[in-house]
Design a protein around this motif. Sequence first.
Motif, PDB file in Angstrom:
ATOM      1  N   ASN A  19      -4.037  -3.743   1.921  1.00 25.26           N
ATOM      2  CA  ASN A  19      -2.662  -4.436   2.376  1.00 25.26           C
ATOM      3  C   ASN A  19      -3.312  -5.808   3.455  1.00 25.26           C
ATOM      4  O   ASN A  19      -4.511  -5.958   3.620  1.00 25.26           O
ATOM      5  N   GLY A  20      -2.579  -7.273   2.356  1.00 19.93           N
ATOM      6  CA  GLY A  20      -3.155  -8.083   3.522  1.00 19.93           C
ATOM      7  C   GLY A  20      -4.024  -9.003   2.381  1.00 19.93           C
ATOM      8  O   GLY A  20      -4.085  -9.729   2.841  1.00 19.93           O
ATOM      9  N   TYR A  21      -4.874  -8.678   1.283  1.00 19.19           N
ATOM     10  CA  TYR A  21      -6.164  -8.887   1.569  1.00 19.19           C
ATOM     11  C   TYR A  21      -5.563 -10.113   0.308  1.00 19.19           C
ATOM     12  O   TYR A  21      -6.627 -11.859   0.449  1.00 19.19           O
ATOM     13  N   VAL A  22      -4.983 -10.535  -0.650  1.00 19.00           N
ATOM     14  CA  VAL A  22      -3.998 -11.399  -0.945  1.00 19.00           C
ATOM     15  C   VAL A  22      -4.441 -13.040  -0.028  1.00 19.00           C
ATOM     16  O   VAL A  22      -5.408 -13.974  -0.354  1.00 19.00           O
ATOM     17  N   GLU A  23      -3.788 -13.172   0.681  1.00 26.73           N
ATOM     18  CA  GLU A  23      -3.959 -13.586   2.026  1.00 26.73           C
ATOM     19  C   GLU A  23      -5.504 -14.093   2.413  1.00 26.73           C
ATOM     20  O   GLU A  23      -5.473 -14.681   3.397  1.00 26.73           O
ATOM     21  N   GLN A  49      -3.722   0.213   9.087  1.00 26.94           N
ATOM     22  CA  GLN A  49      -2.687  -0.392   8.816  1.00 26.94           C
ATOM     23  C   GLN A  49      -2.683  -0.869   7.422  1.00 26.94           C
ATOM     24  O   GLN A  49      -1.883  -0.847   6.876  1.00 26.94           O
ATOM     25  N   ASP A  50      -3.725  -2.284   7.944  1.00 25.86           N
ATOM     26  CA  ASP A  50      -3.868  -2.880   6.228  1.00 25.86           C
ATOM     27  C   ASP A  50      -5.585  -2.732   5.930  1.00 25.86           C
ATOM     28  O   ASP A  50      -5.913  -2.614   4.915  1.00 25.86           O
ATOM     29  N   TYR A  51      -6.205  -1.527   6.562  1.00 27.35           N
ATOM     30  CA  TYR A  51      -7.061  -0.966   6.200  1.00 27.35           C
ATOM     31  C   TYR A  51      -8.457   0.091   6.712  1.00 27.35           C
ATOM     32  O   TYR A  51      -7.981   0.647   7.560  1.00 27.35           O
ATOM     33  N   GLU A  52      -9.481   0.310   6.297  1.00 27.39           N
ATOM     34  CA  GLU A  52     -10.390   1.758   6.905  1.00 27.39           C
ATOM     35  C   GLU A  52     -11.294   1.262   6.854  1.00 27.39           C
ATOM     36  O   GLU A  52     -11.970   0.816   5.605  1.00 27.39           O
ATOM     37  N   ASN A  82      -7.009   3.438  -4.046  1.00 23.67           N
ATOM     38  CA  ASN A  82      -6.243   2.683  -3.290  1.00 23.67           C
ATOM     39  C   ASN A  82      -7.053   1.241  -2.572  1.00 23.67           C
ATOM     40  O   ASN A  82      -7.723   1.473  -0.881  1.00 23.67           O
ATOM     41  N   ALA A  83      -8.044   0.644  -2.995  1.00 27.55           N
ATOM     42  CA  ALA A  83      -8.860  -0.242  -2.373  1.00 27.55           C
ATOM     43  C   ALA A  83      -8.959  -1.285  -3.549  1.00 27.55           C
ATOM     44  O   ALA A  83     -10.321  -1.635  -3.939  1.00 27.55           O
ATOM     45  N   PRO A  84      -8.130  -2.040  -3.204  1.00 28.91           N
ATOM     46  CA  PRO A  84      -7.750  -3.675  -3.872  1.00 28.91           C
ATOM     47  C   PRO A  84      -9.797  -4.418  -3.854  1.00 28.91           C
ATOM     48  O   PRO A  84     -10.397  -5.330  -4.780  1.00 28.91           O
ATOM     49  N   ILE A  85     -10.053  -4.686  -2.187  1.00 24.87           N
ATOM     50  CA  ILE A  85     -10.791  -5.092  -1.910  1.00 24.87           C
ATOM     51  C   ILE A  85     -11.532  -4.289  -0.684  1.00 24.87           C
ATOM     52  O   ILE A  85     -10.975  -3.410  -0.353  1.00 24.87           O
ATOM     53  N   VAL A  86     -13.503  -4.169  -1.523  1.00 27.31           N
ATOM     54  CA  VAL A  86     -13.964  -3.694  -0.357  1.00 27.31           C
ATOM     55  C   VAL A  86     -15.162  -4.804  -0.274  1.00 27.31           C
ATOM     56  O   VAL A  86     -15.670  -5.252  -1.192  1.00 27.31           O
TER      57      VAL A  86
END
Length: 318
Positions: free
Chosen positions: A66-70, A87-90, A256-260
Amino acid sequence: MTLTLSFGAHAQQPSDVYSTYGVHNPPSDSPCTFPTCVYAREPGQPTDPHYPAYWSSNWTMYRVFNGYVENPPPYDGAPPSALKPSQDYEVSRGATYYDSTWHGPAGAGAMMEHYEDRCLPIFPISNHFSCSFISLGDVAFFVTYAKDRPQGMPPVCLFSPLNHPPRRDFISHLPYSAGDSARLGNRVQGYSFWIGHADGKPMQVGVSPDRTKDQAIMFGYAFDSQPTPDRVDKSAPPYRHPQSFYFSGYPLPPANAPIVSQNYTNFAMIKPDPKTTWDLVNKLDPKTLPACQLFNPPAGALAIPNAGRAPTWGDLGK
């Protein structure tokens, strides 16, 4: 900045030889921007850092969903405070072991990346298990462990017959990104590009703007901008340490890992111990191992139908 220049068709390779744009296999195996897959640095850009001949490092992995675009990488440790853990990252952890001086029947160089409890989330499967990637020369193995091995997955499989460890000068295969570097006040030198899913060609330098919705795939890496002494080998000249490896994971469930981002800690010129690294696979004959099928798992292993899949690194250039 966008990239529009490309050169011819790349070599047609087996399905388990992947486009790595010169980092893990020859330039002919990828539809690079330039024939050599090497980027000449422009005036005003920093010189390229190099890996030490051998090293070991822990790292912390942030799977941002979540929130990776911003809030794009590179990250200075954890993602920005606007994003909240769970909430937004693991958060998970692992380690990398590297030795460019290793030589064996399959060629030069050895590398092991170990993921504890959470495997590399670039495949269309759940990553809730420990795993290791071990490259010895040109051959890359995939290892899982009895404590949490997924049902039906072999202890060791052949990831690729042509996927060597990055060479010490591997960063020459990535374009320098002024935007990535400036995101951390130029304390790092950031290098990244987005790859178009349709043709597998580099399409944009720099992480921002985010192209996940376009089904593009990003690969990035950052080194510290200033040389610093090695933590262990006090006689070694100061060098620019790796800071983070940031990339697109599989963006949909179950990964569910758009950005790592894998952010290095305790990096040092420590030569890896073969007994706990290479020896896990060194005596195995790759020809006798099953294929991994991680990018294209057998029917029933996916949480979503094949028709609903997003592109993966395994699809690039195919």
